[in-house]
Motif scaffolding. Structure first.
Motif, PDB file in Angstrom:
ATOM      1  N   GLU A 179      10.054 -10.885  -4.958  1.00  0.00           N
ATOM      2  CA  GLU A 179      10.048 -10.037  -6.151  1.00  0.00           C
ATOM      3  C   GLU A 179      10.126 -10.872  -7.421  1.00  0.00           C
ATOM      4  O   GLU A 179       9.566 -10.492  -8.458  1.00  0.00           O
ATOM      5  CB  GLU A 179      11.213  -9.045  -6.109  1.00  0.00           C
ATOM      6  CG  GLU A 179      12.591  -9.676  -6.172  1.00  0.00           C
ATOM      7  CD  GLU A 179      13.705  -8.662  -6.181  1.00  0.00           C
ATOM      8  OE1 GLU A 179      13.765  -7.846  -7.119  1.00  0.00           O
ATOM      9  OE2 GLU A 179      14.537  -8.693  -5.247  1.00  0.00           O
ATOM     10  N   ASP A 204       6.678 -12.372  -8.032  1.00  0.00           N
ATOM     11  CA  ASP A 204       5.793 -11.349  -8.600  1.00  0.00           C
ATOM     12  C   ASP A 204       6.006 -11.230 -10.105  1.00  0.00           C
ATOM     13  O   ASP A 204       5.044 -11.041 -10.873  1.00  0.00           O
ATOM     14  CB  ASP A 204       6.050  -9.993  -7.933  1.00  0.00           C
ATOM     15  CG  ASP A 204       5.483  -9.900  -6.534  1.00  0.00           C
ATOM     16  OD1 ASP A 204       4.627 -10.741  -6.174  1.00  0.00           O
ATOM     17  OD2 ASP A 204       5.894  -8.993  -5.786  1.00  0.00           O
ATOM     18  N   ARG A 233       2.752 -10.125 -11.987  1.00  0.00           N
ATOM     19  CA  ARG A 233       2.350  -8.951 -11.209  1.00  0.00           C
ATOM     20  C   ARG A 233       3.356  -7.817 -11.311  1.00  0.00           C
ATOM     21  O   ARG A 233       3.090  -6.710 -10.832  1.00  0.00           O
ATOM     22  CB  ARG A 233       2.160  -9.327  -9.737  1.00  0.00           C
ATOM     23  CG  ARG A 233       1.014 -10.294  -9.473  1.00  0.00           C
ATOM     24  CD  ARG A 233       0.789 -10.496  -7.984  1.00  0.00           C
ATOM     25  NE  ARG A 233       1.910 -11.166  -7.354  1.00  0.00           N
ATOM     26  CZ  ARG A 233       2.040 -12.486  -7.253  1.00  0.00           C
ATOM     27  NH1 ARG A 233       1.107 -13.293  -7.761  1.00  0.00           N
ATOM     28  NH2 ARG A 233       3.081 -13.012  -6.632  1.00  0.00           N
ATOM     29  N   SER A 234       4.517  -8.091 -11.897  1.00  0.00           N
ATOM     30  CA  SER A 234       5.572  -7.094 -11.956  1.00  0.00           C
ATOM     31  C   SER A 234       6.398  -7.310 -13.219  1.00  0.00           C
ATOM     32  O   SER A 234       6.325  -8.359 -13.856  1.00  0.00           O
ATOM     33  CB  SER A 234       6.452  -7.207 -10.701  1.00  0.00           C
ATOM     34  OG  SER A 234       7.465  -6.213 -10.705  1.00  0.00           O
TER      35      SER A 234
END
Length: 255
Positions: free
Chosen positions: A239, A242, A247-248
């Protein structure tokens, strides 16, 4: 224009979506700036100011994620400001770069077009090293970029509060052991705090806090579950990768 030079490197951020030139030695852009960008909410058309922008990492990362923001990068060091200007151009991101001391008075800000109540979003990674624990550089410019005096945080928050519109948002990153100082500095004029602790590894105290505050906000403070950067093996968590690769976003950004 920044020419290729032995003391300048070009490095990839956001999984290669952003390529930035920076000095080989001294302070180098890293995870803090990318986490700050990923914690900052903005929308197309917003006027966004990165205070103490350095080479522009946080502001440019935010602008890469949110197309159409009106970005200003404020930096006191002319050499870093020139790198920020070159980085914006090289990445085809529109940004106004200002050589300006964040602690300057309202008139100095207004001369650069940053008058009171004129900005929607401020993000900042102020100098936050404790002078008692941190041996600063003998170079005064580098020292002021990293080491916080007792007045530093209050001065930077004051500058943000002055230029933000009512209900505008400030997002900042700071040492986790200085959270009481952050909340004290924000207590005048800000509210609706959202706090995200950042931990380097499991079982260890937080090393950073990300805080979003709203000018004139009145909502209760929210303390979010902490973000763990690394697995027990010290490998970055998926996470987190990302987020670092664009991406996040972090939960300080409203869905």
């Amino acid at each position: 224009m920044i020419e290729a030079a032995p003391d300048i490197t070009e490095d990839a951020f956001l999984g290669g979506q952003l390529r930035l030139k920076q000095k080989r030695s001294g302070h180098r852009a890293g995870h803090d700036a990318i986490l700050l960008a990923a914690a900052t909410e903005a929308h197309a058309g917003d006027r966004v100011v990165d205070l103490g922008a350095g080479i522009g990492t946080a502001g440019l990362a935010l602008a890469r994620r949110v197309a159409g923001v009106k970005l200003s990068l404020v930096e006191i060091d002319p050499e870093l400001a020139e790198l920020a200007r070159a980085n914006a151009a090289a990445n085809a991101i529109a940004a106004e770069v200002m050589v300006l001391d964040v602690t300057a008075d309202a008139q100095a800000f207004s001369i650069h077009g940053l008058g009171p109540d004129s900005v929607d979003v401020v993000l900042t990674n102020p100098p936050f090293n404790d002078p008692v624990r941190h041996r600063g550089s003998p170079d005064q410019m580098r020292h002021s970029a990293h080491v916080a005096t007792e007045e530093t945080l209050h001065a930077w928050v004051h500058a943000a509060r002055r230029i933000l519109r009512s209900n505008g948002a400030l997002t900042l990153i700071w040492r986790a052991d200085g959270i009481t100082d952050v909340l004290a500095a924000l207590s005048r004029g800000f509210g609706s705090f959202v706090v995200l602790p950042i931990h380097g590894e499991a079982g260890r105290p937080a090393i950073r806090v990300l805080v979003r505050a709203t000018k004139g906000g009145r909502a209760p403070t929210r303390l979010l579950p902490g973000l763990m950067l690394n697995e027990e093996s010290r490998v970055p968590k998926k996470e987190v990768m990302d987020i670092l690769e664009g991406r996040s976003v972090l939960p300080l950004v409203e869905p």
